[in-house]
Design a protein around this motif. Structure first.
Motif, mmCIF file in Angstrom:
data_model
loop_
_atom_site.group_PDB
_atom_site.id
_atom_site.type_symbol
_atom_site.label_atom_id
_atom_site.label_comp_id
_atom_site.label_asym_id
_atom_site.label_seq_id
_atom_site.Cartn_x
_atom_site.Cartn_y
_atom_site.Cartn_z
ATOM 1 N N LYS A 2 54.404 32.665 14.897
ATOM 2 C CA LYS A 2 54.243 33.375 13.640
ATOM 3 C C LYS A 2 55.355 34.392 13.437
ATOM 4 O O LYS A 2 55.880 34.553 12.341
ATOM 5 N N GLN A 3 55.777 35.095 14.494
ATOM 6 C CA GLN A 3 56.865 36.043 14.348
ATOM 7 C C GLN A 3 58.153 35.338 13.963
ATOM 8 O O GLN A 3 58.929 35.839 13.150
ATOM 9 N N GLN A 290 45.988 37.443 -3.420
ATOM 10 C CA GLN A 290 46.294 38.861 -3.244
ATOM 11 C C GLN A 290 46.495 39.539 -4.598
ATOM 12 O O GLN A 290 46.057 40.669 -4.821
ATOM 13 N N TYR A 302 50.366 43.913 0.206
ATOM 14 C CA TYR A 302 50.456 42.655 0.927
ATOM 15 C C TYR A 302 51.905 42.320 1.272
ATOM 16 O O TYR A 302 52.840 42.717 0.571
ATOM 17 N N GLY A 305 53.100 38.788 6.517
ATOM 18 C CA GLY A 305 52.187 38.849 7.652
ATOM 19 C C GLY A 305 50.737 38.939 7.224
ATOM 20 O O GLY A 305 49.873 38.234 7.754
ATOM 21 N N SER A 306 50.446 39.775 6.227
ATOM 22 C CA SER A 306 49.057 39.925 5.796
ATOM 23 C C SER A 306 48.565 38.690 5.045
ATOM 24 O O SER A 306 47.388 38.320 5.146
ATOM 25 N N LEU A 308 49.594 35.583 5.648
ATOM 26 C CA LEU A 308 49.341 34.588 6.693
ATOM 27 C C LEU A 308 48.026 34.876 7.413
ATOM 28 O O LEU A 308 47.266 33.956 7.737
ATOM 29 N N ALA A 309 47.738 36.153 7.654
ATOM 30 C CA ALA A 309 46.474 36.516 8.297
ATOM 31 C C ALA A 309 45.295 36.168 7.387
ATOM 32 O O ALA A 309 44.259 35.672 7.848
ATOM 33 N N PHE A 310 45.442 36.446 6.092
ATOM 34 C CA PHE A 310 44.405 36.078 5.118
ATOM 35 C C PHE A 310 44.184 34.572 5.126
ATOM 36 O O PHE A 310 43.050 34.092 5.112
ATOM 37 N N ASP A 312 44.533 32.530 7.491
ATOM 38 C CA ASP A 312 43.845 32.098 8.712
ATOM 39 C C ASP A 312 42.329 32.295 8.651
ATOM 40 O O ASP A 312 41.574 31.601 9.344
ATOM 41 N N THR A 313 41.882 33.257 7.838
ATOM 42 C CA THR A 313 40.468 33.646 7.882
ATOM 43 C C THR A 313 39.714 33.462 6.571
ATOM 44 O O THR A 313 38.487 33.496 6.563
#
Length: 322
Positions: A2-3, A290, A302, A305-306, A308-310, A312-313
Protein backbone atom coordinates in the motif's frame (compact mmCIF):
# COMPACT_ATOMS: atom_id res chain seq x y z
CA UNK A 1 2.42 -2.76 -0.99
CA UNK A 2 0.00 0.00 0.00
CA UNK A 3 2.84 2.43 0.74
CA UNK A 4 4.27 1.69 -2.69
CA UNK A 5 0.88 2.60 -4.18
CA UNK A 6 0.84 5.85 -2.26
CA UNK A 7 4.17 6.78 -3.79
CA UNK A 8 3.15 5.97 -7.39
CA UNK A 9 3.82 8.99 -9.60
CA UNK A 10 1.10 10.59 -11.72
CA UNK A 11 1.60 13.90 -13.50
CA UNK A 12 -1.64 15.13 -15.01
CA UNK A 13 -2.88 18.12 -16.98
CA UNK A 14 -6.53 18.96 -16.32
CA UNK A 15 -7.76 21.05 -19.22
CA UNK A 16 -11.00 22.93 -19.69
CA UNK A 17 -13.82 23.83 -17.34
CA UNK A 18 -12.93 25.57 -14.06
CA UNK A 19 -15.79 26.90 -11.92
CA UNK A 20 -16.22 28.63 -8.57
CA UNK A 21 -19.18 27.00 -6.82
CA UNK A 22 -21.13 28.66 -4.04
CA UNK A 23 -23.20 26.15 -2.06
CA UNK A 24 -26.16 27.41 -0.05
CA UNK A 25 -27.40 24.77 2.37
CA UNK A 26 -30.88 24.73 3.89
CA UNK A 27 -32.82 26.63 1.24
CA UNK A 28 -36.53 26.18 2.01
CA UNK A 29 -37.64 28.55 -0.78
CA UNK A 30 -36.58 31.70 -2.61
CA UNK A 31 -37.79 34.67 -0.52
CA UNK A 32 -40.52 36.85 -2.01
CA UNK A 33 -39.70 40.34 -3.27
CA UNK A 34 -36.67 41.75 -1.48
CA UNK A 35 -37.13 39.65 1.67
CA UNK A 36 -34.28 37.63 3.14
CA UNK A 37 -33.99 34.25 4.81
CA UNK A 38 -31.49 32.47 7.01
CA UNK A 39 -29.77 29.32 5.75
CA UNK A 40 -27.52 26.76 7.40
CA UNK A 41 -24.27 27.25 5.45
CA UNK A 42 -22.81 29.22 2.56
CA UNK A 43 -19.54 27.79 1.25
CA UNK A 44 -17.35 28.31 -1.82
CA UNK A 45 -15.37 25.54 -3.51
CA UNK A 46 -13.34 24.95 -6.66
CA UNK A 47 -15.28 22.87 -9.17
CA UNK A 48 -15.74 21.95 -12.81
CA UNK A 49 -14.98 18.93 -14.96
CA UNK A 50 -11.35 20.06 -15.05
CA UNK A 51 -11.00 22.11 -11.86
CA UNK A 52 -12.89 19.79 -9.54
CA UNK A 53 -11.29 16.68 -10.98
CA UNK A 54 -7.85 18.25 -10.66
CA UNK A 55 -8.44 19.19 -7.04
CA UNK A 56 -9.41 15.63 -6.13
CA UNK A 57 -6.51 14.16 -8.12
CA UNK A 58 -4.16 16.36 -6.12
CA UNK A 59 -5.67 15.08 -2.88
CA UNK A 60 -5.08 11.56 -4.15
CA UNK A 61 -1.38 12.21 -4.59
CA UNK A 62 -1.15 13.23 -8.26
CA UNK A 63 0.92 16.17 -9.46
CA UNK A 64 -1.69 18.38 -11.12
CA UNK A 65 -1.44 21.33 -13.51
CA UNK A 66 -4.59 23.25 -14.52
CA UNK A 67 -5.10 24.62 -18.03
CA UNK A 68 -8.09 26.78 -18.81
CA UNK A 69 -9.45 30.31 -18.59
CA UNK A 70 -10.75 32.48 -15.76
CA UNK A 71 -11.70 36.13 -15.59
CA UNK A 72 -9.67 39.00 -14.21
CA UNK A 73 -11.92 39.37 -11.19
CA UNK A 74 -12.26 38.58 -7.50
CA UNK A 75 -13.94 35.27 -8.29
CA UNK A 76 -10.79 34.21 -10.15
CA UNK A 77 -8.65 35.22 -7.18
CA UNK A 78 -10.78 33.00 -4.95
CA UNK A 79 -10.85 30.07 -7.35
CA UNK A 80 -7.09 30.12 -7.91
CA UNK A 81 -6.45 30.39 -4.18
CA UNK A 82 -8.70 27.39 -3.47
CA UNK A 83 -6.91 25.29 -6.10
CA UNK A 84 -3.44 26.39 -5.00
CA UNK A 85 -4.29 25.54 -1.39
CA UNK A 86 -4.87 21.96 -2.56
CA UNK A 87 -1.51 21.82 -4.33
CA UNK A 88 -2.76 22.38 -7.89
CA UNK A 89 -0.40 24.33 -10.17
CA UNK A 90 -2.56 27.16 -11.57
CA UNK A 91 0.15 29.01 -13.47
CA UNK A 92 -1.20 27.85 -16.85
CA UNK A 93 -4.70 29.24 -16.24
CA UNK A 94 -5.09 32.34 -18.42
CA UNK A 95 -7.05 35.40 -17.38
CA UNK A 96 -9.61 36.88 -19.78
CA UNK A 97 -10.23 40.49 -18.80
CA UNK A 98 -13.38 40.69 -20.94
CA UNK A 99 -15.05 37.69 -19.30
CA UNK A 100 -16.06 36.90 -15.74
CA UNK A 101 -14.88 33.74 -14.04
CA UNK A 102 -17.29 30.86 -14.52
CA UNK A 103 -19.41 30.46 -11.40
CA UNK A 104 -22.39 28.54 -10.05
CA UNK A 105 -24.73 29.13 -7.14
CA UNK A 106 -26.19 25.87 -5.86
CA UNK A 107 -29.08 26.07 -3.38
CA UNK A 108 -29.42 22.73 -1.61
CA UNK A 109 -32.91 22.01 -0.31
CA UNK A 110 -33.51 20.02 2.90
CA UNK A 111 -34.55 16.98 0.81
CA UNK A 112 -31.22 17.06 -1.03
CA UNK A 113 -32.42 18.59 -4.31
CA UNK A 114 -29.81 20.94 -5.73
CA UNK A 115 -30.91 23.18 -8.59
CA UNK A 116 -28.27 25.60 -9.82
CA UNK A 117 -27.69 28.96 -11.42
CA UNK A 118 -24.64 28.93 -13.69
CA UNK A 119 -22.64 31.49 -15.66
CA UNK A 120 -20.40 30.03 -18.40
CA UNK A 121 -18.05 33.01 -18.30
CA UNK A 122 -14.42 32.55 -19.32
CA UNK A 123 -14.83 28.81 -19.95
CA UNK A 124 -16.55 29.72 -23.20
CA UNK A 125 -13.56 31.81 -24.30
CA UNK A 126 -10.84 29.18 -23.81
CA UNK A 127 -9.16 28.00 -27.02
CA UNK A 128 -6.14 25.90 -27.93
CA UNK A 129 -4.22 29.14 -28.51
CA UNK A 130 -4.39 29.66 -24.74
CA UNK A 131 -2.57 26.38 -24.05
CA UNK A 132 1.22 26.12 -24.15
CA UNK A 133 1.68 22.61 -25.50
CA UNK A 134 5.31 22.53 -24.40
CA UNK A 135 4.02 22.32 -20.82
CA UNK A 136 2.49 18.93 -21.56
CA UNK A 137 5.86 17.29 -22.11
CA UNK A 138 6.91 14.97 -19.30
CA UNK A 139 3.34 14.46 -18.04
CA UNK A 140 1.62 11.08 -17.83
CA UNK A 141 -2.06 11.99 -18.28
CA UNK A 142 -4.30 14.60 -19.88
CA UNK A 143 -7.90 14.94 -18.73
CA UNK A 144 -10.12 17.22 -20.82
CA UNK A 145 -13.16 18.42 -18.91
CA UNK A 146 -15.80 19.84 -21.23
CA UNK A 147 -14.64 18.99 -24.78
CA UNK A 148 -17.85 20.61 -26.01
CA UNK A 149 -16.39 24.04 -25.20
CA UNK A 150 -13.45 23.47 -27.56
CA UNK A 151 -15.47 21.53 -30.13
CA UNK A 152 -14.65 18.09 -31.44
CA UNK A 153 -11.93 18.97 -33.98
CA UNK A 154 -9.95 21.11 -31.51
CA UNK A 155 -10.48 18.60 -28.70
CA UNK A 156 -9.36 15.79 -30.98
CA UNK A 157 -6.29 17.75 -32.00
CA UNK A 158 -5.33 18.29 -28.36
CA UNK A 159 -5.92 14.68 -27.36
CA UNK A 160 -4.02 13.37 -30.39
CA UNK A 161 -1.09 15.63 -29.51
CA UNK A 162 -1.13 14.39 -25.92
CA UNK A 163 -1.19 10.78 -27.07
CA UNK A 164 1.74 11.50 -29.35
CA UNK A 165 3.66 12.57 -26.25
CA UNK A 166 2.78 9.27 -24.58
CA UNK A 167 0.04 10.60 -22.29
CA UNK A 168 -3.07 8.66 -21.33
CA UNK A 169 -6.14 10.68 -22.32
CA UNK A 170 -9.62 11.04 -20.87
CA UNK A 171 -12.64 13.29 -21.35
CA UNK A 172 -15.75 14.17 -19.35
CA UNK A 173 -18.61 16.20 -20.82
CA UNK A 174 -20.37 18.85 -18.76
CA UNK A 175 -23.51 19.55 -20.78
CA UNK A 176 -26.63 17.35 -20.74
CA UNK A 177 -26.36 14.74 -23.45
CA UNK A 178 -28.16 14.95 -26.79
CA UNK A 179 -27.36 13.68 -30.30
CA UNK A 180 -26.26 17.14 -31.46
CA UNK A 181 -23.68 17.23 -28.66
CA UNK A 182 -22.40 13.81 -29.71
CA UNK A 183 -21.97 15.07 -33.26
CA UNK A 184 -20.19 18.17 -31.91
CA UNK A 185 -17.59 16.19 -29.96
CA UNK A 186 -17.38 13.10 -32.18
CA UNK A 187 -13.90 13.98 -33.47
CA UNK A 188 -12.53 13.73 -29.92
CA UNK A 189 -13.70 10.17 -29.20
CA UNK A 190 -11.09 8.24 -31.25
CA UNK A 191 -8.34 10.02 -29.29
CA UNK A 192 -9.82 9.38 -25.83
CA UNK A 193 -8.62 6.35 -23.89
CA UNK A 194 -11.40 6.85 -21.35
CA UNK A 195 -14.73 8.69 -21.57
CA UNK A 196 -16.33 9.46 -18.20
CA UNK A 197 -19.99 10.59 -18.48
CA UNK A 198 -22.99 9.88 -16.30
CA UNK A 199 -25.80 7.56 -17.31
CA UNK A 200 -28.22 10.34 -18.26
CA UNK A 201 -25.62 11.90 -20.55
CA UNK A 202 -25.01 8.56 -22.26
CA UNK A 203 -28.73 8.03 -22.85
CA UNK A 204 -29.09 11.57 -24.19
CA UNK A 205 -26.03 11.38 -26.42
CA UNK A 206 -27.04 8.12 -28.03
CA UNK A 207 -30.83 8.00 -27.79
CA UNK A 208 -30.62 4.53 -26.30
CA UNK A 209 -32.77 3.30 -23.40
CA UNK A 210 -30.03 1.14 -21.86
CA UNK A 211 -26.87 2.85 -20.54
CA UNK A 212 -24.71 -0.15 -21.39
CA UNK A 213 -25.95 -0.18 -24.97
CA UNK A 214 -25.41 3.58 -25.21
CA UNK A 215 -21.90 3.27 -23.83
CA UNK A 216 -21.11 0.53 -26.35
CA UNK A 217 -22.15 2.93 -29.12
CA UNK A 218 -19.61 5.46 -27.84
CA UNK A 219 -16.97 2.73 -27.90
CA UNK A 220 -17.96 1.94 -31.48
CA UNK A 221 -17.54 5.65 -32.25
CA UNK A 222 -13.90 5.40 -31.19
CA UNK A 223 -13.68 5.73 -27.40
CA UNK A 224 -11.28 3.24 -25.86
CA UNK A 225 -13.41 2.67 -22.78
CA UNK A 226 -16.56 4.30 -21.39
CA UNK A 227 -16.98 4.46 -17.62
CA UNK A 228 -20.34 5.90 -16.65
CA UNK A 229 -21.59 6.82 -13.21
CA UNK A 230 -25.11 5.92 -12.02
CA UNK A 231 -25.42 7.65 -8.66
CA UNK A 232 -26.37 5.22 -5.90
CA UNK A 233 -26.14 2.35 -8.39
CA UNK A 234 -22.39 2.82 -8.80
CA UNK A 235 -20.71 2.65 -12.19
CA UNK A 236 -20.59 0.70 -15.43
CA UNK A 237 -17.33 0.03 -17.23
CA UNK A 238 -17.91 -0.67 -20.91
CA UNK A 239 -15.30 -1.77 -23.44
CA UNK A 240 -15.56 -3.47 -26.80
CA UNK A 241 -15.49 -6.82 -25.01
CA UNK A 242 -16.96 -6.38 -21.52
CA UNK A 243 -19.59 -4.66 -19.39
CA UNK A 244 -18.59 -4.53 -15.72
CA UNK A 245 -20.85 -3.40 -12.87
CA UNK A 246 -19.21 -1.70 -9.90
CA UNK A 247 -21.38 -0.85 -6.84
CA UNK A 248 -21.47 2.41 -4.93
CA UNK A 249 -20.65 2.58 -1.21
CA UNK A 250 -22.80 3.43 1.78
CA UNK A 251 -22.25 6.94 3.11
CA UNK A 252 -24.31 9.57 4.91
CA UNK A 253 -25.01 11.91 1.98
CA UNK A 254 -24.68 15.65 2.58
CA UNK A 255 -24.38 16.97 -0.99
CA UNK A 256 -23.70 15.13 -4.25
CA UNK A 257 -22.31 18.16 -6.09
CA UNK A 258 -18.92 17.23 -7.53
CA UNK A 259 -19.31 13.48 -7.10
CA UNK A 260 -18.89 12.88 -10.82
CA UNK A 261 -15.62 14.81 -10.87
CA UNK A 262 -14.46 12.93 -7.80
CA UNK A 263 -15.29 9.61 -9.44
CA UNK A 264 -13.28 10.60 -12.51
CA UNK A 265 -10.32 11.51 -10.33
CA UNK A 266 -10.50 8.28 -8.34
CA UNK A 267 -10.84 6.16 -11.47
CA UNK A 268 -7.89 7.79 -13.23
CA UNK A 269 -5.76 7.63 -10.10
CA UNK A 270 -6.66 3.97 -9.73
CA UNK A 271 -5.41 3.24 -13.24
CA UNK A 272 -2.16 5.07 -12.50
CA UNK A 273 -1.69 2.80 -9.48
CA UNK A 274 -1.93 -0.28 -11.68
CA UNK A 275 -5.50 -1.27 -10.85
CA UNK A 276 -7.59 -3.01 -13.49
CA UNK A 277 -10.70 -1.25 -14.84
CA UNK A 278 -13.05 -2.64 -12.19
CA UNK A 279 -10.59 -1.85 -9.40
CA UNK A 280 -10.08 1.69 -10.69
CA UNK A 281 -13.84 2.21 -10.86
CA UNK A 282 -14.16 0.95 -7.28
CA UNK A 283 -11.61 3.56 -6.20
CA UNK A 284 -13.66 6.12 -8.15
CA UNK A 285 -16.84 5.15 -6.28
CA UNK A 286 -15.00 5.28 -2.95
CA UNK A 287 -13.65 8.74 -3.76
CA UNK A 288 -17.09 9.98 -4.79
CA UNK A 289 -18.40 8.75 -1.43
CA UNK A 290 -15.98 11.08 0.36
CA UNK A 291 -17.37 14.05 -1.57
CA UNK A 292 -21.00 12.99 -1.07
CA UNK A 293 -20.39 13.02 2.68
CA UNK A 294 -19.32 16.67 2.69
CA UNK A 295 -20.00 20.02 1.06
CA UNK A 296 -17.99 20.52 -2.13
CA UNK A 297 -15.16 18.50 -3.66
CA UNK A 298 -12.73 19.89 -1.09
CA UNK A 299 -14.82 19.05 1.98
CA UNK A 300 -13.13 17.14 4.75
CA UNK A 301 -9.54 15.95 4.75
CA UNK A 302 -9.57 12.78 2.64
CA UNK A 303 -6.45 11.67 0.79
CA UNK A 304 -5.37 8.54 -1.05
CA UNK A 305 -4.54 6.69 2.16
CA UNK A 306 -7.90 7.40 3.77
CA UNK A 307 -9.82 6.52 0.60
CA UNK A 308 -7.96 3.22 0.32
CA UNK A 309 -8.75 2.52 3.98
CA UNK A 310 -12.42 3.36 3.34
CA UNK A 311 -12.38 1.01 0.35
CA UNK A 312 -11.14 -1.82 2.55
CA UNK A 313 -13.95 -1.50 5.10
CA UNK A 314 -16.95 0.21 3.47
CA UNK A 315 -20.23 -1.53 2.74
CA UNK A 316 -21.49 -1.51 -0.82
CA UNK A 317 -25.05 -0.45 -1.60
CA UNK A 318 -27.29 -3.35 -2.53
CA UNK A 319 -28.81 -1.69 -5.58
CA UNK A 320 -26.34 -2.25 -8.39
CA UNK A 321 -28.46 -3.18 -11.39
CA UNK A 322 -31.31 -1.80 -13.44
Amino acid sequence: MKQQALDQQMKVAVVGVHVLDTHVIGVESVPEGSDGALVDTIRMSAAGTAGGTGLVLSRLGAEVSSFGAVGDDAAADTLLALLAREGVDTSALVRKDDHQTSASVIPVRPNGDRPAWHCIGANGAFTLDDLDRARLEGLTHLHLGGPEFLGGPAAGELLAHARGLGLTTSIDVLAPGDPDLLAWIADALPHADHVLPNDEQVLGLTGEDDPAVGARRLVEAGAGCVVLTRGARGALVVTADDVLEVPAYEVDVVDTTGCGDAFSAGFLRGLSLGRDLAGAAALGCATAAQVAGGLGTDAGSYDLGSVLAFLDTARTLTTTAG
